[in-house]
Design an enzyme around this catalytic site. Structure first.
Site, PDB file in Angstrom:
ATOM      1  N   ALA A   8      15.117  16.671   6.383  1.00  0.00           N
ATOM      2  CA  ALA A   8      14.225  17.734   6.847  1.00  0.00           C
ATOM      3  C   ALA A   8      13.797  18.694   5.750  1.00  0.00           C
ATOM      4  CB  ALA A   8      14.908  18.521   7.973  1.00  0.00           C
ATOM      5  N   GLY A   9      14.241  18.479   4.525  1.00  0.00           N
ATOM      6  CA  GLY A   9      13.983  19.440   3.454  1.00  0.00           C
ATOM      7  C   GLY A   9      12.504  19.613   3.139  1.00  0.00           C
ATOM      8  N   THR A  77      22.435  22.721   5.810  1.00  0.00           N
ATOM      9  CA  THR A  77      22.861  21.371   6.190  1.00  0.00           C
ATOM     10  C   THR A  77      23.662  21.361   7.485  1.00  0.00           C
ATOM     11  OG1 THR A  77      24.744  21.659   4.691  1.00  0.00           O
ATOM     12  CG2 THR A  77      22.827  20.480   3.839  1.00  0.00           C
ATOM     13  N   TYR A  98      22.190  11.654   3.127  1.00  0.00           N
ATOM     14  CA  TYR A  98      21.042  12.486   2.755  1.00  0.00           C
ATOM     15  C   TYR A  98      19.858  11.607   2.385  1.00  0.00           C
ATOM     16  CZ  TYR A  98      24.417  16.214   2.851  1.00  0.00           C
ATOM     17  OH  TYR A  98      25.381  17.099   3.275  1.00  0.00           O
ATOM     18  N   ASP A 100      17.446  12.146   0.481  1.00  0.00           N
ATOM     19  CA  ASP A 100      16.995  12.231  -0.913  1.00  0.00           C
ATOM     20  C   ASP A 100      18.073  11.805  -1.898  1.00  0.00           C
ATOM     21  OD1 ASP A 100      18.704  14.353  -0.600  1.00  0.00           O
ATOM     22  OD2 ASP A 100      17.301  15.898  -1.286  1.00  0.00           O
ATOM     23  N   HIS A 359     -11.744 -21.786 -16.780  1.00  0.00           N
ATOM     24  CA  HIS A 359     -12.480 -20.691 -17.407  1.00  0.00           C
ATOM     25  C   HIS A 359     -13.432 -20.021 -16.424  1.00  0.00           C
ATOM     26  CE1 HIS A 359     -11.431 -23.125 -20.964  1.00  0.00           C
ATOM     27  NE2 HIS A 359     -12.061 -24.115 -20.365  1.00  0.00           N
ATOM     28  N   TYR A 362     -14.897 -18.316  -9.901  1.00  0.00           N
ATOM     29  CA  TYR A 362     -14.441 -17.692  -8.665  1.00  0.00           C
ATOM     30  C   TYR A 362     -14.345 -18.766  -7.589  1.00  0.00           C
ATOM     31  CZ  TYR A 362     -14.303 -15.153  -4.296  1.00  0.00           C
ATOM     32  OH  TYR A 362     -13.940 -14.705  -3.055  1.00  0.00           O
ATOM     33  N   ALA A 376     -16.514 -24.085 -16.165  1.00  0.00           N
ATOM     34  CA  ALA A 376     -16.659 -22.664 -16.463  1.00  0.00           C
ATOM     35  C   ALA A 376     -17.877 -22.081 -15.760  1.00  0.00           C
ATOM     36  CB  ALA A 376     -16.776 -22.459 -17.965  1.00  0.00           C
ATOM     37  N   TYR A 383     -19.983 -15.677   0.985  1.00  0.00           N
ATOM     38  CA  TYR A 383     -20.313 -14.529   1.835  1.00  0.00           C
ATOM     39  C   TYR A 383     -21.824 -14.355   1.921  1.00  0.00           C
ATOM     40  CZ  TYR A 383     -20.000  -9.643   3.497  1.00  0.00           C
ATOM     41  OH  TYR A 383     -20.103  -8.481   4.213  1.00  0.00           O
TER      42      TYR A 383
END
Length: 455
Positions: A8-9, A77, A98, A100, A359, A362, A376, A383
Site C-alpha cells: 500500500a506504500g 505497517t 512486503y 517491494d 536477403h 518480407y 532478395a 494486406y
C-alpha cells in the site's frame, strides 16, 4: 498458513505515477515476484493489502487465489496488517511479506516458518555492515529477542547494533490480532509499527525465534529508482551465475538480461548484450549472437541466431540459421535447416525444411514449402488496406529477386518466378512465370546535354 503482502506504500521517492510495487524487476512487477514466492509456500489464504493505486494493483494481480484489503491511510505497517485481519484463519500462523522486497527465496521463508512452528513468533533478521535506516534487533543477555527499535527511535547504544529487522515475520494469528489491537503510535513517525508486536510477545513470554537469509540481497527493498536499478543488477548477476553453473557459456556474464524464464539445453553459447523476455527455450548447441532480443520463443537444437536479431513468439527449427539483423514476428514457425538472412522479416508464416530467404525480404501470412528459395527484395503483399490474405509457395519453388506476390496467390510445386515479377494470379507448378515490361533497346539514343545559359 495465511500470507499477507503489504503493498500500500505511496513510493514518493520513486517519483512516478505508477504504484511502487508495479515497477518492473527483470521484466515483471515487484509485487509479482513476491506473489510467485508466496504461492510456492502453498498458503491457505493469500491477502494483498493495497492503498495508493489500488485498482491498478488489483488489475495486475487478477488472480482468484489472491484477495485484497485496503489501507486508505498510510499509518504504518501494523495498521496495514490490521486491514487484512478479517480475512485470516485464526487456526494457522500468518506470514507477513512486503510487495517491494522481491527477492526473498522460498527456502529462506520456509526456514523461518519452520523455526517458528505453530506457536512461536519468528523474525527474519540480517547482519549489515551499515545498518542505517533499519530497525535494530534488541536481544537480552541470554540472546533472546526482546524488541525491535526503529532507526528514528533508537538511542546511541541501539544504533550501534548491526543485526536488523527485515520486516518479515510469522506468528500465531490469534495472538497477532490481540497484539495489533494494543498498538500505539507514540513514536517519531506517528505510525503503528508491526514490529511492536515483538515487545508484546516478549512481555507475554512467547518464544521469539529468528532465521537468517543466505544472502543480504534477499532482504533488500526498493524505495527509489536508484535502489531498483541496483537490485536489477544484483538479480541479473544471480541469474547469470545460475546459467553458468548449469553449463551455459556466457561470453560476458555481466552483459545479459533475463526478463522472464530462460531454459537452456547443453552447450548453449550466448554472446554479449542479449535480452530474453517471457518464456524462452534454447535447445542443445544453440548459439545466440550479440545484441539479440528474444521473447516467448523456442530455438531448437543446433540453431544459430546471428547478431542483432529480434525474435518474438516464434519457433526456430533445428540447425536453422537466422540473421544478422533478421526479425521473426509472432506466429512464425520455421522447420529444420531454414535460413533467414539479413534484413528479412517473417510474420505469421510457416516455412518448411531447407528453405531460404537470405536477403531483404518480407514474408507475411505465408505458407512456404521445403527447399524454396526466396530471392532478395521479395515481398508477400498480404494486406489490401482492409483484410489480410495468405500466400502459398509449394515445395521446390524458386522466387526471383524483387518479386511481389499479391495475396491471395499460390506458387505451384517447382515453379520459378522471374526476377521483378508482380504475381497476381497463381503460378503453375514446374513452369516459369514472368510478369514485367519487355526490355527494349533504343538505337541511336543519346542522353540530353545540359544547355548553356546565355551570358
Amino acid at each position: 498458513m495465511n500470507i499477507v503482502i503489504l503493498a500500500a506504500g505511496l513510493g514518493k521517492r520513486m517519483r512516478s505515477a505508477l504504484p511502487k510495487v508495479l515497477h518492473p524487476l527483470a521484466g515483471k512487477p515487484l509485487l509479482a515476484h513476491v506473489i510467485e514466492t508466496a504461492r510456492s509456500l502453498s498458503p491457505t489464504r493469500l491477502v494483498v493489502v493495497v492503498g495508493h493505486g489500488g485498482d491498478r494493483v488489483r488489475d495486475m494481480v487478477g488472480a482468484p487465489d489472491v484477495t485484497f484489503a485496503t489501507q486508505d491511510q498510510q499509518l504504518g505497517t501494523g495498521h496495514a496488517v490490521m486491514q487484512a485481519l478479517d480475512q485470516l484463519d485464526d487456526t494457522v500462523p500468518t506470514l507477513v511479506l512486503y510487495g517491494d522486497v522481491p527477492l526473498t527465496r522460498a527456502e529462506t521463508l520456509n526456514a523461518l516458518v519452520g523455526a517458528a512452528g505453530q506457536d512461536h513468533l519468528g523474525v527474519l533478521t540480517v547482519h549489515l555492515d551499515d545498518p542505517t535506516g533499519y530497525g535494530r534487533i534488541v536481544r537480552d543477555a541470554t540472546g533472546r529477542i526482546t524488541r525491535i527499535v526503529e532507526q528514528k527511535d533508537a538511542n546511541e547504544t541501539q544504533l550501534a547494533i548491526h543485526e536488523v529487522n527485515t520486516g518479515i515475520l510469522v506468528c500465531p494469528t490469534a495472538r497477532l490480532k490481540t497484539w495489533l489491537a494494543t498498538l500505539r503510535n507514540d513514536n517519531a513517525q506517528g505510525e503503528y509499527y508491526l514490529t511492536d508486536v515483538i515487545e508484546r510477545a516478549a512481555s507475554e513470554g512467547l518464544p521469539i525465534t529468528s532465521a537468517h537469509p543466505l544472502a543480504e540481497w534477499e532482504t533488500l527493498g526498493v524505495n527509489s529508482k536508484v535502489q531498483l536499478a541496483e537490485l536489477e543488477r544484483i538479480h541479473q548477476r544471480n541469474l547469470a551465475q545460475q546459467l553458468l553453473e548449469d553449463g551455459v557459456t556466457l561470453i560476458d556474464p555481466a552483459r545479459i538480461d533475463i526478463r522472464g524464464r530462460l531454459t537452456c539445453g547443453r552447450d548453449v553459447v550466448i554472446d554479449i548484450d542479449c535480452i530474453f523476455e517471457g518464456n524462452v527455450t534454447l535447445g542443445d548447441g544453440v548459439r545466440i549472437g550479440a545484441h539479440a532480443v528474444i521473447r516467448d520463443a523456442a530455438i531448437q537444437a543446433g540453431a544459430e541466431i546471428l547478431p542483432f536479431c529480434h525474435i518474438e513468439q516464434a519457433t526456430v527449427g533445428a540447425q536453422s540459421r537466422i540473421g544478422p539483423y533478421a526479425r521473426l514476428r509472432p506466429g512464425t514457425e520455421l522447420a529444420e535447416d531454414v535460413h533467414i538472412g539479413n534484413f528479412v522479416e517473417v510474420k505469421n508464416s510457416q516455412i518448411a525444411a531447407h528453405s531460404k530467404a537470405n536477403h531483404l525480404a518480407y514474408v507475411g501470412d505465408a505458407t512456404v514449402g521445403s527447399r524454396v528459395n526466396i530471392g532478395a527484395g521479395t515481398i508477400t503483399c498480404n494486406y489490401d488496406g482492409a483484410n489480410k490474405f495468405r500466400t502459398i509457395i509449394e515445395d521446390d519453388a524458386f522466387i526471383g529477386s524483387d518479386t511481389q506476390l499479391v495475396a491471395p496467390v499460390r506458387v505451384g510445386r517447382g515453379a520459378t518466378l522471374g526476377a521483378g515479377t508482380t504475381l497476381t494470379k497463381d503460378a503453375p507448378e514446374g513452369q516459369l512465370t514472368v510478369s514485367r515490361a519487355r526490355q527494349t533497346t533504343v538505337n541511336g539514343w543519346q542522353r540530353p546535354v545540359k544547355q548553356k545559359k546565355d551570358a
